[in-house]
Design an enzyme around this catalytic site. Structure first.
Site, PDB file in Angstrom:
ATOM      1  N   GLU A 198     -36.270  -9.925 -14.165  1.00 41.73           N
ATOM      2  CA  GLU A 198     -35.711 -10.738 -13.088  1.00 41.73           C
ATOM      3  C   GLU A 198     -34.265 -10.325 -12.878  1.00 41.73           C
ATOM      4  OE1 GLU A 198     -35.881 -14.965 -13.593  1.00 41.73           O
ATOM      5  OE2 GLU A 198     -37.940 -14.966 -14.353  1.00 41.73           O
ATOM      6  N   GLU A 226     -38.722 -16.366 -20.522  1.00 40.91           N
ATOM      7  CA  GLU A 226     -37.395 -16.766 -20.991  1.00 40.91           C
ATOM      8  C   GLU A 226     -37.415 -17.637 -22.245  1.00 40.91           C
ATOM      9  OE1 GLU A 226     -35.007 -16.399 -16.767  1.00 40.91           O
ATOM     10  OE2 GLU A 226     -35.423 -18.416 -17.519  1.00 40.91           O
TER      11      GLU A 226
END
Length: 409
Positions: A325, A209
């Site tokens: 995810e 991320e």
């Protein structure tokens, strides 16, 4: 999902509580079958390919295996692999980083210092995955401070600077490169495979991320280009991905803002990430997105649009798309089923839930479902994995079929 912070004290207490489970599962670990993985998965013509056949997957994140193993628990790994086999998961995503003394038994306890004892735990995890026929998407650093991450690198190489120094500071970049080289050239002490030659590695993920304060996206774009080229120079065969969430600096190529509940920040550069430009990098093998609509003020339908749009953008670039995810907290089974069906209709390549976890792993919860027992969530994910595995059985047309290409570019 680095935003979630799980106290290591709580984890250690839970590890003690699982001591009996460790004793039981050690026997399973000792009697595991011989190596099961062969051939390296590559990206070709917008799809994953393994030994001349398409490769599709649905699986889970299991970020905690190294942390648990470093704390002395083999049960977290053994039970996770057993769970993967029962549910048909062929790919798991996990952390290949533990940075700084705050990370406990760290891989890199100090700048450029590597802890052999901790690396042997990662050796063990790779070997257990190999014996179970599971491949690992390995993330190399965290944007968030959990397990050290970029904030720890900045404390080492540019004290007092913002996290953006990780991308721009020469010492920070070199420190990351040194760690990557140490990892990729390591010889596994259990099975004697060099990491960069190990088919158990599904792909290298540059970061979990990544975000930046640079709304143009150029800071991360330059870093992706530099680090993807560096990894490619070390490893000519494995795939490389960014690990980003899918934010962009432009709405071009995406559905209307109405489809996203008018959440224009997703595409205005406020996260400093340019999905389209990053994914277009010649050394990036496939696109990566995450999906947490409860955090993003999106509905379930908006989540489906997020998946569909990013698959389309990646396809235009000639690359597969992995939902690295996806999570939902309230009655997630029907939500997951909706998203997976959208993923399948649009020929997504891989999807990894956050997360379905083993009995010993419940101390690493958060957006999690425990398995066993069978639940609506495990049924949805297991059924999706079975469909993905069936799609992986059909050979490609002879014009597309190739044996493990030396590169995936």
């Amino acid at each position: 999902m680095g935003r979630q912070v799980f106290g290591r004290t709580v984890r250690r207490l839970a590890l003690l509580a699982g001591a009996f489970s460790v004793a039981v599962t050690l026997g399973l670990a000792a009697s595991s079958a011989e190596a099961a993985n062969s051939g390296i998965v590559t990206a070709q013509s917008g799809r994953f390919v393994l030994r001349g056949a398409p490769f599709h997957f649905v699986g889970t994140n299991a970020y905690f295996m190294l942390d648990a193993a470093a704390d002395g628990s083999t049960a977290h790994t053994v039970q996770t692999m057993a769970m993967a086999k029962r549910l048909g998961f062929t790919v798991l995503r996990t952390w290949a980083f533990l940075d700084g003394t705050g990370a406990g038994v760290a891989l890199q306890p100090a700048a450029g210092v590597y802890n052999e004892a901790a690396f042997r735990k990662l050796d063990y995890i790779l070997d257990q995955a190999d014996r179970s026929g599971v491949r690992l998407l390995l993330s190399l650093v965290n944007y968030w401070g959990d397990y050290g991450g970029m904030p720890q690198y900045v404390r080492w190489c540019a004290p007092g600077a913002s996290v953006d120094a990780f991308y721009s500071n020469a010492r920070c970049r070199q420190l990351y490169k040194s760690y990557v080289k140490h990892l990729l050239t390591r010889v596994n002490t259990v099975n004697h495979r060099v990491y960069r030659d190990d088919p158990t590695v599904f792909a290298w993920e540059l970061a979990n991320e990544p975000r930046s304060g640079d709304r143009s996206g150029r800071t991360i774009r330059r870093w992706v280009a530099e680090m993807a080229a560096y990894v490619r120079a070390l490893d000519r065969r494995h795939m490389i991905t960014t690990g980003e969430e899918g934010f962009d600096i432009t709405a071009a190529g995406y559905s209307s803002m109405a489809a996203y509940n008018n959440q224009g920040w997703l595409f205005n550069g406020s996260s400093g990430v340019a999905f389209t430009a990053n994914t277009a990098d010649p050394n990036i093998s496939f696109g990566s997105i995450h999906l947490y609509p409860e955090y993003w003020s999106l509905g379930v339908t908006g989540g489906s649009t997020w998946i569909t749009d990013h698959i389309r953008v990646a396809r235009r670039l000639g690359k597969p798309l992995v939902v690295g995810e996806f999570g939902f907290s309230n009655n997630p089974a029907p939500v997951f089923d909706t998203w997976i069906k959208a993923f399948e209709r649009n020929n997504g390549a891989g999807a990894l839930v956050w997360q379905i976890i083993c009995q010993a792993c419940q101390n690493y919860g958060g957006f999690s479902t425990i398995y066993p027992p069978t639940t609506a969530v495990s049924y949805v994910l297991g059924s999706a994995a079975a469909r993905a595995n069936r799609k992986s059985l059909s050979p490609l047309p002879t014009t597309e079929a190739t044996q493990d290409a030396p590169t995936d570019d």
